[in-house]
Motif scaffolding. Structure first.
Motif, PDB file in Angstrom:
ATOM      1  N   ALA B  26       1.058  -1.271  -0.085  1.00  0.00           N
ATOM      2  CA  ALA B  26       0.106   0.219   0.233  1.00  0.00           C
ATOM      3  C   ALA B  26       0.654   1.137  -0.281  1.00  0.00           C
ATOM      4  N   LEU B  27       1.974   1.062   0.921  1.00  0.00           N
ATOM      5  CA  LEU B  27       2.480   2.624   1.174  1.00  0.00           C
ATOM      6  C   LEU B  27       3.864   2.914  -0.472  1.00  0.00           C
ATOM      7  N   ILE B  28       3.716   1.596  -0.903  1.00  0.00           N
ATOM      8  CA  ILE B  28       4.112   1.640  -2.515  1.00  0.00           C
ATOM      9  C   ILE B  28       3.647   2.042  -3.420  1.00  0.00           C
ATOM     10  N   ALA B  29       2.415   2.084  -3.536  1.00  0.00           N
ATOM     11  CA  ALA B  29       1.724   2.199  -4.605  1.00  0.00           C
ATOM     12  C   ALA B  29       0.666   4.122  -3.511  1.00  0.00           C
ATOM     13  N   ALA B  30       1.785   4.639  -2.810  1.00  0.00           N
ATOM     14  CA  ALA B  30       0.959   5.677  -2.391  1.00  0.00           C
ATOM     15  C   ALA B  30       1.036   6.982  -3.393  1.00  0.00           C
ATOM     16  N   PRO B  31       1.637   6.787  -4.603  1.00  0.00           N
ATOM     17  CA  PRO B  31       1.598   8.327  -5.248  1.00  0.00           C
ATOM     18  C   PRO B  31       0.034   7.605  -6.172  1.00  0.00           C
ATOM     19  N   TRP B  32      -0.348   6.456  -5.806  1.00  0.00           N
ATOM     20  CA  TRP B  32      -1.210   6.413  -6.677  1.00  0.00           C
ATOM     21  C   TRP B  32      -2.546   6.945  -6.270  1.00  0.00           C
ATOM     22  N   TRP B  33      -2.367   7.186  -5.140  1.00  0.00           N
ATOM     23  CA  TRP B  33      -3.622   7.322  -3.632  1.00  0.00           C
ATOM     24  C   TRP B  33      -3.682   8.537  -2.944  1.00  0.00           C
ATOM     25  N   ALA B  34      -2.388   9.003  -2.739  1.00  0.00           N
ATOM     26  CA  ALA B  34      -1.999  10.186  -2.136  1.00  0.00           C
ATOM     27  C   ALA B  34      -1.935  11.443  -2.696  1.00  0.00           C
TER      28      ALA B  34
END
Lengths: 242, 338
Positions: B26-34
């Motif tokens: 989830a943290l690695i995917a942060a650029p897509w959700w944050a």
């Protein structure tokens, strides 16, 4: 028998106070030697000099013929000298098992798997196995003394220095301790034991030395030493001529 | 008795280990959700978490209470700017290179300041940091006392477009936090790490059990120096501008870090992580209050020191005997009931 540990003219003074005065003695391989003397005579100081917790001012200390007087404490331990502290020095926030594990991996240089095995074995022998997961800071004084012995054994010493580990034990516990130390000796470990509980000492050692004011004042077979004027004078306050 | 085994796992640590993978994804995917601001804040949190973890290893385990770790943060920032702008080295190569240089520089510094004990050691580290600050202020190629900015071509060269750059900055920060925390956990689990923990508890006994204390502390100081330098690189890569006062700020890179570790729980892995989250929670909710915010920080520190001297995590751990990162070696199979 050949000497495993040898002190030759070892001296130490703090200012004007002489705590070790020209001490010379040898410990043979496999031998158990007792050390007695009044409080403050310099017995623990002598251990500190042998283990390197204190540096001697003069004299030579040899282990297996090799001069170790200038070695730091850690190196002397890895070379085979392990001790128990009279005032226990546990790693208070680590468990009993971890205390032993430190000695096995560092002092004896064992791998983790070997160390686990040795620690469990030693803790069982010293009766601390049930307390393995207890933090050492939560142990009673007697348990702390047993931890001192356990840690020293986990360092796999060739020379074991024991500093008053029998004080305060019940008759039964003392008997068990004597048996433990005899067993250790059976494995070929040479022992120097400072102890005020004389009957425990006499059950194990082959030889006694007497220390007073930092000086070795007598040495010989335990029975003869205990009967000697020097010891009677120190312990009973008798005039040697009387 | 033959069933006795030694293990580090606890039920809680197993649960956390299982949860760790999805959290990390989830943290690695942060650029897509944050959002952009959130991403930047999370990057800052990750870098502070790294600094706190490193300072905790130094002070909480090796007993080296340094108030001069800004020396390495600043060194990292300046080395990164110098390597990329002056030497023309690729930024991704400059990062490990700077970390290595930081460790190499930390070695002679350690030899020098290890001669000092206790409070004198702390002051010595601060003096060292000042020496670093004054030295870099002399380098006119890096803007001297007024500092310099990272040239746009280097920033552009790291990724295409603003969004990609911001994602990259976050991934680097996250990567360093994972690297630092993972390295510290693995180190503390190793035989050398157990020895270090023993030194923390009792130096006299540690020495007598065959532990070379100077060597253990030296290794820790040098490795922490190198990794702190790496964190410094990323901090100033994020800021894009460096000056001696910002790079070697004792407030930003040491005082806040000490606050984080102390309120979280010194001498534990979990402490700095929890402390960082508490620190940022306070900062984000109270930063608008100006001076009042600093007074609140001070109050929190005082209350925790009085009520839970071993920090928030130290308090929880002592109370419930829990451990998220499995470090302790436990003997299982003891016949408790018998």
């Amino acid at each position: 028998m050949s000497a495993i540990l040898e002190l030759n003219g070892v001296s130490k003074a703090f200012g004007a106070v002489v705590v070790a005065d020209d001490q010379s003695w040898t410990l043979d391989k496999g031998e158990a030697m007792g050390v007695i003397g009044p409080n403050g005579a310099g017995k623990t100081t002598m251990f500190n000099l042998v283990t390197g917790n204190l540096a001697a001012d003069a004299g030579v200390i040899r282990l297996n013929g090799e001069t170790i007087s200038k070695w730091p404490a850690a190196r002397r331990c890895r070379a085979g000298i392990a001790r128990s502290f009279q005032v226990p020095q546990p790693f208070a926030h680590m468990t009993v098992f971890e205390n032993a594990y430190v000695a096995a991996t560092q002092g004896a240089g064992l791998s983790s798997v070997q160390a686990d095995k040795l620690c469990l074995d030693v803790l069982e022998r010293t009766g601390l196995l049930e307390k393995s997961n207890v933090k050492a800071g939560g142990l009673t004084l007697l348990e702390r003394k047993r931890l001192e012995l356990s840690r020293a054994l986990c360092a796999k010493p060739s020379v074991l220095l024991l500093d008053e580990i029998a004080g305060g034990l019940t008759e039964h516990e003392c008997h068990a301790l004597i048996q433990t130390i005899k067993d250790v000796r059976e494995t070929g470990v040479s022992i120097v034991w400072i102890e005020h509980v004389v009957h425990a000492l006499l059950a194990v050692v082959d030889r006694l030395i007497v220390i007073d004011f930092g000086k070795k004042i007598a040495e010989g077979a335990p029975e003869a030493i205990m009967q000697s004027d020097a010891v009677r004078e120190i312990y009973l306050g008798l005039d040697a001529d009387a | 008795m033959s069933t006795l085994t030694v293990t580090r796992r606890t039920r809680l640590s197993t649960v956390v280990l299982i949860l760790l993978a999805p959290i990390l994804i989830a943290l690695i995917a942060a650029p897509w959700w944050a959002g952009r601001a959130d991403l930047r804040l999370m990057g800052e949190i990750a870098l502070y978490m790294s600094l706190a973890t490193l300072w905790n290893l130094l002070a909480g385990y090796a007993g080296l209470v340094s108030v001069g770790q800004q020396a390495y943060v600043g060194l990292g920032g300046y080395l990164f700017f110098a390597l990329t702008m002056l030497a023309g080295i690729d930024p991704y190569v400059a990062l490990p290179l700077a970390a290595l240089a930081g460790a190499v520089i930390a070695a002679p510094v350690a030899v020098l300041i290890f001669r000092l004990r206790g409070a004198y050691f702390a002051i010595g580290t601060w003096v060292m940091a000042e020496v670093f600050r004054l030295s870099f202020a002399q380098v006119s190629a890096l803007g001297g006392g007024s500092g310099t900015s990272l040239s746009a071509s280097i920033v552009r060269g790291m990724a295409d477009g603003r969004a990609a750059r911001e994602a990259m900055a976050w991934w680097l920060a996250l990567g360093v936090a994972v690297l630092v925390i993972g390295a510290v956990v693995l180190f503390l689990r190793s035989r050398q790490g157990v020895a270090l923990t023993a030194i923390r508890d009792n130096e006299v006994a540690a020495r007598s059990l065959g532990i070379d204390i100077w060597r253990s502390k030296f290794i820790v100081y040098v490795v922490v120096g190198g990794l702190t330098t790496l964190v410094g690189c990323l901090i100033f890569l994020q800021k894009l501008r460096i000056s001696p006062d910002a790079a070697f700020s004792v407030n930003d890179w040491t005082a806040f870090v000490i606050f984080i570790v102390v309120i979280g729980g010194i001498g534990t892995i979990e402490g700095p992580i929890i402390g960082t989250l508490v620190f940022f929670a306070l900062r984000e909710t109270m930063a608008d209050l100006g001076t009042l915010y600093l007074i609140a920080l001070g109050l929190v520190a005082i209350v925790i020191m009085l009520k839970a001297p071993r920090g928030l995590w130290g308090f929880l751990r002592d109370r419930y005997n829990i451990e998220i990162f499995p470090l302790s070696r436990r003997v299982t199979g003891l016949n408790k009931g018998a």
